[in-house]
Enzyme design. Structure first.
Site, PDB file in Angstrom:
ATOM      1  N   TRP A 194       0.841  -1.207   0.000  1.00  0.00           N
ATOM      2  CA  TRP A 194       0.000   0.000   0.000  1.00  0.00           C
ATOM      3  C   TRP A 194       0.869   1.248   0.000  1.00  0.00           C
ATOM      4  O   TRP A 194       0.526   2.257  -0.623  1.00  0.00           O
ATOM      5  CB  TRP A 194      -0.901  -0.006   1.237  1.00  0.00           C
ATOM      6  CG  TRP A 194      -1.746   1.224   1.378  1.00  0.00           C
ATOM      7  CD1 TRP A 194      -3.007   1.422   0.871  1.00  0.00           C
ATOM      8  CD2 TRP A 194      -1.410   2.439   2.078  1.00  0.00           C
ATOM      9  NE1 TRP A 194      -3.463   2.671   1.212  1.00  0.00           N
ATOM     10  CE2 TRP A 194      -2.510   3.320   1.941  1.00  0.00           C
ATOM     11  CE3 TRP A 194      -0.303   2.856   2.798  1.00  0.00           C
ATOM     12  CZ2 TRP A 194      -2.516   4.585   2.516  1.00  0.00           C
ATOM     13  CZ3 TRP A 194      -0.297   4.129   3.358  1.00  0.00           C
ATOM     14  CH2 TRP A 194      -1.399   4.974   3.211  1.00  0.00           C
ATOM     15  N   HIS A 195       2.013   1.188   0.666  1.00  0.00           N
ATOM     16  CA  HIS A 195       2.876   2.363   0.773  1.00  0.00           C
ATOM     17  C   HIS A 195       3.543   2.716  -0.545  1.00  0.00           C
ATOM     18  O   HIS A 195       3.903   3.882  -0.750  1.00  0.00           O
ATOM     19  CB  HIS A 195       3.940   2.142   1.858  1.00  0.00           C
ATOM     20  CG  HIS A 195       3.425   2.328   3.240  1.00  0.00           C
ATOM     21  ND1 HIS A 195       2.785   1.329   3.945  1.00  0.00           N
ATOM     22  CD2 HIS A 195       3.431   3.408   4.062  1.00  0.00           C
ATOM     23  CE1 HIS A 195       2.431   1.784   5.136  1.00  0.00           C
ATOM     24  NE2 HIS A 195       2.810   3.040   5.236  1.00  0.00           N
ATOM     25  N   GLY A 196       3.745   1.751  -1.410  1.00  0.00           N
ATOM     26  CA  GLY A 196       4.369   2.093  -2.681  1.00  0.00           C
ATOM     27  C   GLY A 196       4.750   0.877  -3.491  1.00  0.00           C
ATOM     28  O   GLY A 196       4.866  -0.236  -2.967  1.00  0.00           O
TER      29      GLY A 196
END
Length: 437
Positions: A276-278
């Site tokens: 989700w962060h990247g």
């Protein structure tokens, strides 16, 4: 803006269709339409290049050279946050936990309420929509409390995070030329940079919302005072952790199926959280590392041992508590190296250079005097956080403990520190880290 408006209209419309559907198949159709379209947008804009490049690299290992198809587009602002707002709303409608919102303006405000739009916290319709719908009146004391939290958030961002960023960037951007002690300090600086940056934004968002009579979900609860990794994740980015727990971990079976299911589900939510962060293997590795760190407490079912804040009602922790905090903090720093590194190779080289003989040599930053000042600021900052750790934010009860003259002197020092930090930054703006997610 088009994506935000389209996502808002899609979820508003599909939620109403689910509520008025005459059979389960119709409800499923509208539910999956919303899920697929929302995740599709997120996948295309955030992850398409990652999967395309990873596929090309895999093919090259097998002997086929493929030029990956890449989308050259800026990541839409706040897409991860408002997508999760919409997903939670649609899932709650489908599970019949709440009724679909008929007022489009109220629903649109829920999705795009400006303090939280670009970096959270990730809100739930059950919490925010009722506050939007009810009449609100200006309350002086509530507004003052909001301003106080904004002030503390600005201090975290401008004085702590932005100053730490200078030397964290020096260490990570030039890691090949740095000795072990410099890299170790650089990792510590990034650890406080990301905390001051992200929790500072959350404080500003919560304080701003309170000016409008709205209470947002708490996003941080002094995570660096945690005694184990399970407690850390109950205190760090709380809105995202609880989102994955409610909408992914429990639907997968939670902890009901024995150790194998607990282990499987733990790895799934942490790897998804990293993703989700990247779109980078560093984030996935960061998530997997945290899953490994938390695994012993999950298997032994000790992950709920530390619910209350450490040393509650006491001034100082016990030796055991201090040891637990230091160990947890060390593991957290180790994981943050992968989060900050450009790629896996960079992270591994960074770590190997830390654990070299040069770890015990003198650090070599460009301005060691400023490094010393920042370290002193970090110590003072953590002391203030420690004294206020039982409150919503560190200086929440400050107004109740001291007389007006002392409060004003303290506020003057905080505001002066913020302005001095801005003036000394010489135009080097430090974006909020989570704006990129």
């Amino acid at each position: 803006m088009f994506l935000l408006m389209f996502s808002t209209l899609l979820d508003y419309f599909t939620a109403l269709q689910m509520q008025y559907a005459t059979n389960q198949n119709e409800r499923k159709f509208w539910f999956w339409l919303s899920i697929v379209v929302n995740l599709g947008f997120l996948g295309i804009f955030k992850y398409f290049n990652f999967f395309s490049e990873s596929f090309a690299n895999t093919m090259s290992y097998l002997g086929w050279q493929i030029n990956p198809l890449m989308i050259k587009v800026v990541l839409p602002v706040g897409i991860s946050f408002y997508t999760f707002h919409g997903l939670s709303y649609v899932i709650d409608i489908y599970k019949q936990r709440i009724q679909a919102e008929k007022n489009f303006v109220d629903y649109a405000v829920f999705v795009s309420f400006f303090p939280l739009l670009v970096a959270g916290p990730i809100e739930r319709a059950t919490h925010l929509l009722p506050q939007i719908k009810k009449e609100r009146k200006f309350e002086y004391l509530r507004a003052v409390d909001g301003l106080r939290q904004i002030l503390w958030g600005l201090f975290k961002k401008v004085v702590i995070a932005d100053k730490c960023a200078i030397f964290a960037n020096q260490a990570f951007n030039n890691s090949g030329d740095m000795n072990g002690s410099t890299l170790f300090l650089g990792a510590i600086f990034f650890t406080f940079q990301i905390y001051g940056d992200f929790s500072g934004y959350s404080d500003i968002a919560l304080g701003t919302a309170r000016l409008f009579g709205i209470d947002l979900l708490r996003n941080f609860a002094y995570p660096y005072f945690s005694r184990d990794i399970a407690e850390f994740w109950r205190r760090w980015h709380i809105s995202l952790s609880s989102w994955f727990k409610d909408y992914l971990y429990f639907p997968l079976g939670g902890s009901k199926g024995g150790n194998w299911m607990r282990i499987r589900n733990t790895f799934i939510i942490f790897i998804v959280s990293g993703f989700w962060h990247g779109a980078n293997w560093t984030f996935i590795t960061w998530g997997a590392l945290n899953a490994l760190f938390i695994l012993p407490s999950v298997v032994l079912q000790t992950n709920r041992n530390n619910i209350d804040i450490v040393a509650k009602g006491r001034s100082l922790p016990t030796i055991t508590e201090l040891t637990q905090m230091l160990l947890t903090f060390t593991l957290t720093i180790f994981a943050w190296i992968f989060f900050r590194a450009e790629n896996i190779s960079h992270a591994l080289n960074y770590i190997s250079d830390i654990f070299s003989s040069s770890l015990f040599s003198t650090p070599k930053f460009d301005d060691m005097r400023q490094v010393l000042v920042i370290l002193i600021l970090i110590v003072l900052f953590m002391l203030i956080e420690w004294t206020g750790r039982e409150d919503l934010y560190a200086i929440e009860k400050f107004a109740l403990k001291y007389k007006r003259s002392i409060r004003y002197i303290f506020y003057y020092i905080i505001i002066s520190a913020i302005f001095i930090s801005i003036l000394l930054s010489t135009g080097k703006e430090q974006q909020f880290i989570y704006f990129q997610f």
